[in-house]
Design an enzyme around this catalytic site. Structure first.
Site, PDB file in Angstrom:
ATOM      1  CB  CYS A 136       2.482  -6.297 -19.664  1.00 21.15           C
ATOM      2  SG  CYS A 136       2.372  -8.047 -19.266  1.00 21.15           S
TER       3      CYS A 136
ATOM      4  CG  HIS B 291      -2.284  -0.255   0.949  1.00 19.01           C
ATOM      5  ND1 HIS B 291      -3.041  -1.146   1.634  1.00 19.01           N
ATOM      6  CD2 HIS B 291      -3.084   0.272  -0.009  1.00 19.01           C
ATOM      7  CE1 HIS B 291      -4.243  -1.170   1.126  1.00 19.01           C
ATOM      8  NE2 HIS B 291      -4.291  -0.329   0.128  1.00 19.01           N
TER       9      HIS B 291
HETATM   10  C1  PEP Z   1       4.023 -10.207 -14.473  1.00 19.54           C
HETATM   11  O1  PEP Z   1       4.142 -11.283 -13.887  1.00 19.54           O
HETATM   12  O2  PEP Z   1       4.985  -9.487 -14.830  1.00 19.54           O
HETATM   13  C2  PEP Z   1       2.675  -9.688 -14.763  1.00 19.54           C
HETATM   14  C3  PEP Z   1       2.502  -8.622 -15.513  1.00 19.54           C
HETATM   15  O3  PEP Z   1       1.627 -10.324 -14.191  1.00 19.54           O
HETATM   16  P1  PEP Z   1       1.212 -10.139 -12.645  1.00 19.54           P
HETATM   17  O4  PEP Z   1       2.069  -9.044 -12.065  1.00 19.54           O
HETATM   18  O5  PEP Z   1      -0.235  -9.781 -12.644  1.00 19.54           O
HETATM   19  O6  PEP Z   1       1.503 -11.484 -12.085  1.00 19.54           O
END
Ligand code: PEP
Ligand code: MG
Length: 568
Positions: free
Chosen positions: A496, A192
């Protein structure tokens, strides 16, 4: 930042970039917790109960008032914390303790311990809420004793705030004109504290370890929220200059307008990571995102006890899709399990949930769960009139590890006219890219999990933050391999994970051949401004340097020197 001569440099996990130089201040101490033993006479228990109720009401009211004066996530956090003080279950547990003879202070401790144990056993997101619980415990105890409220000290000049961990309520109440930097011993990049610090845009370092207790209040400290360093004994003149340079850089970021291009015009698609319609609206209206690169659908259903119908799901997805009516949106199928428990889709009681039945693996035993979700995505896209030409709706699966999984997922997507992709977040998926990519239109590298699984280090562990660092050359080598295979198979390669939010690492990823970067809306301008300052050849050199570095710290420092011309 210029090379600043210093006596000691402490290191933590960088969360919000920015350099600040100001005296350190420590958060006001938490109350000493009472021990069991004392028994309240029966005829005084009623009075003890109203003493507790009064104290809890004051604490809740104070938090609500602060919430009324705060904005956005900060206001919501303060309201949610007030809600915890008013939580029926917690109050009932305290009441039970008091009617059983405990003094109010001890009953508060016992009730909180019970809930903390329950939340920790649930793990993941629930476990992160234990900081909030301990926080309300301490506030109510201080109120019962007539002691000052624990938390933020009263300050009149700019300071850098140090704490073991910051409660969400403390972070949300920060006056950012005075508290210009944050350093915590504990916490993680997804805690947080980190989320609110990002929103408030206060330079912030978390998981800096117990070493920070050597910093005495009043000592001038130089914090660098992009390097994660806390320097003691910096030359004041150079430190002030470094702070000014960082503010000028922030100004350049604020001025930046997309679409993102390197200095020599190489386009890199910058996209947003979102979890619901609200975040998508912010991405569309307040950021320069060209579309959405990761819609984390599981986050829409963390509170759902039963699976929403196809129609209900389609309504949820439409709220996101309609914010980008003319651009690409990448929807990720449910990534339930591990730290994201979804009641209707997670396995109970696994020994190692991060290595267990999560992501696409859940659908192996329950294919209909996945096909209903794909139906809902297809329905949402078609009801909004989206087409591959006008507004591509791409779907990707999390946790793909084998070519068969990719083929199976692509088949299900193809049956519904959806464009299929996969996340590359399991090292096996990168290594097997030549077998996986022929089935897919695109892949998106999830650097958070790819780093966790490559380094065999829990992404939630503050002690292992030095390993769960996407600058680790081992991780970069897997990304490099994925990009090379992507070129061979004409498969688009995006990133991502949080790595895409780091402006310098974004240049490295561009140099490796990544086509798109998807990050939190607030990080997009910083990445765009940095890309605009370099040409593609320099990005390729940066990639080469990072791939050949001996470790993450070294990779970051070398790339920094190359791109910014300074030594960390
Ligand atoms: C990742 O693992 O980099 C990803 C984008 O998925 P999450 O953070 O939701 O596991
Ligand atoms: Mg992931």
């Amino acid at each position: 930042m210029k090379n600043v001569s210093v006596d000691t440099v402490l290191k933590g996990t960088a969360v919000v970039p920015g350099v600040r130089y100001a005296p350190a201040v420590w958060i006001s101490p938490r109350p000493k917790l009472p021990k069991a033993g004392q028994v309240v006479a029966e005829n005084q228990r009623e009075a003890e109960l109203s003493r507790f109720n009064d104290a809890a009401d004051v604490v809740a009211e104070r938090l609500l008032q602060r919430s009324a004066h705060a904005k956005g996530a900060a206001a919501e956090v303060l309201k949610a914390t007030a809600g915890m003080v008013n939580d029926r279950g917690w109050r009932k547990a305290v009441r039970k303790g008091i009617t059983g003879g405990h003094p109010a202070e001890y009953a508060v401790v016992a009730a909180t311990t019970k809930f903390v144990t329950m939340f920790e056993a649930a793990g993941g997101v629930m476990a992160e809420r234990t900081t909030d619980l301990r926080d309300i415990r301490d506030r109510v105890i201080a109120q019962l004793r007539g002691e000052p409220e624990p938390g933020l000290p009263d300050v009149t000049e700019r300071v850098v705030l140090f704490a073991d961990d910051l409660s969400p309520a403390d972070t949300a109440a920060l006056n950012v004109d005075l508290f210009v930097g944050l350093v915590t011993e504990l916490g993680g990049p997804t805690s947080h504290t980190a989320i609110i610090a990002r929103q408030l845009n206060v330079p912030c370092i978390v998981a800096a370890g117990s070493q920070i207790h050597s910093v005495v209040a009043g000592t001038p400290v130089l914090v660098d929220g992009s390097l994660g360093t806390i320097s003691l004994g910096a030359d004041p003149e150079t430190a002030v200059q470094a702070e000014q340079e960082s503010k000028m850089q922030a100004e350049r970021v604020a001025q930046w307008r997309g679409p993102a291009k390197t200095k020599d015009g190489h386009h890199v698609q910058l996209l947003a990571n979102v979890q619901d319609g609200k975040a998508a609206r912010i991405a569309a209206t307040e950021s320069q995102a060209e579309g959405i690169g990761l819609f984390r659908t599981e986050l829409c259903f963390l509170n759902a006890t039963t699976e929403p119908s196809v129609k209900e799901q389609a309504e949820v997805y439409k709220k996101v899709l309609e914010q980008f009516p003319n651009s690409k949106v990448v929807v990720r199928s449910l990534d339930a399990g591990s730290d994201k428990p979804v009641a209707f889709a997670s396995m109970a009681d696994e020994m190692n949930p991060a290595l267990g039945v999560r992501g696409l693996r859940v659908a192996r035993a329950n294919e209909a769960l996945l096909t209903r979700q794909l139906d809902a995505i297809a329905k949402a896209a078609s009801e909004l009139g989206r087409t591959e030409e006008t507004a591509p709706t791409w779907v990707m699966a999390p946790m793909v590890a084998t070519a068969r999984e990719a083929q199976w997922f692509a088949g299900l997507c193809g049956d519904r006219g959806l464009t299929a992709g996969a996340m590359i977040e399991v090292p096996a998926a990168s290594l097997m890219a030549d077998k996986i990519m022929p089935h897919l239109r695109f892949v998106s590298i999830g650097t958070n999990d790819l780093t966790q699984y490559t380094m065999a280090a829990d992404r939630m562990s503050p002690q292992l933050a030095y390993l769960t660092d996407p600058w680790q050359p081992a991780v970069l080598r897997l990304i490099d391999h994925t990009c090379k295979e992507g070129k061979k198979f004409n498969t688009a390669v995006g990133v991502c994970g949080e790595a895409a939010a780091d402006p310098l690492l974004a240049c490295v990823l561009t140099g490796l051949g990544v086509n798109s970067l998807s990050a939190a809306s607030t990080a997009i301008a910083g990445v765009g401004a940095q890309l605009a300052a370099v040409d593609l050849e320099t990005c390729q050199k940066a990639a080469e340097v990072a791939l050949n570095a001996e470790g993450a710290t070294n990779a970051r420092a070398l790339v920094r020197e190359l791109l910014l011309g300074d030594k960390a």
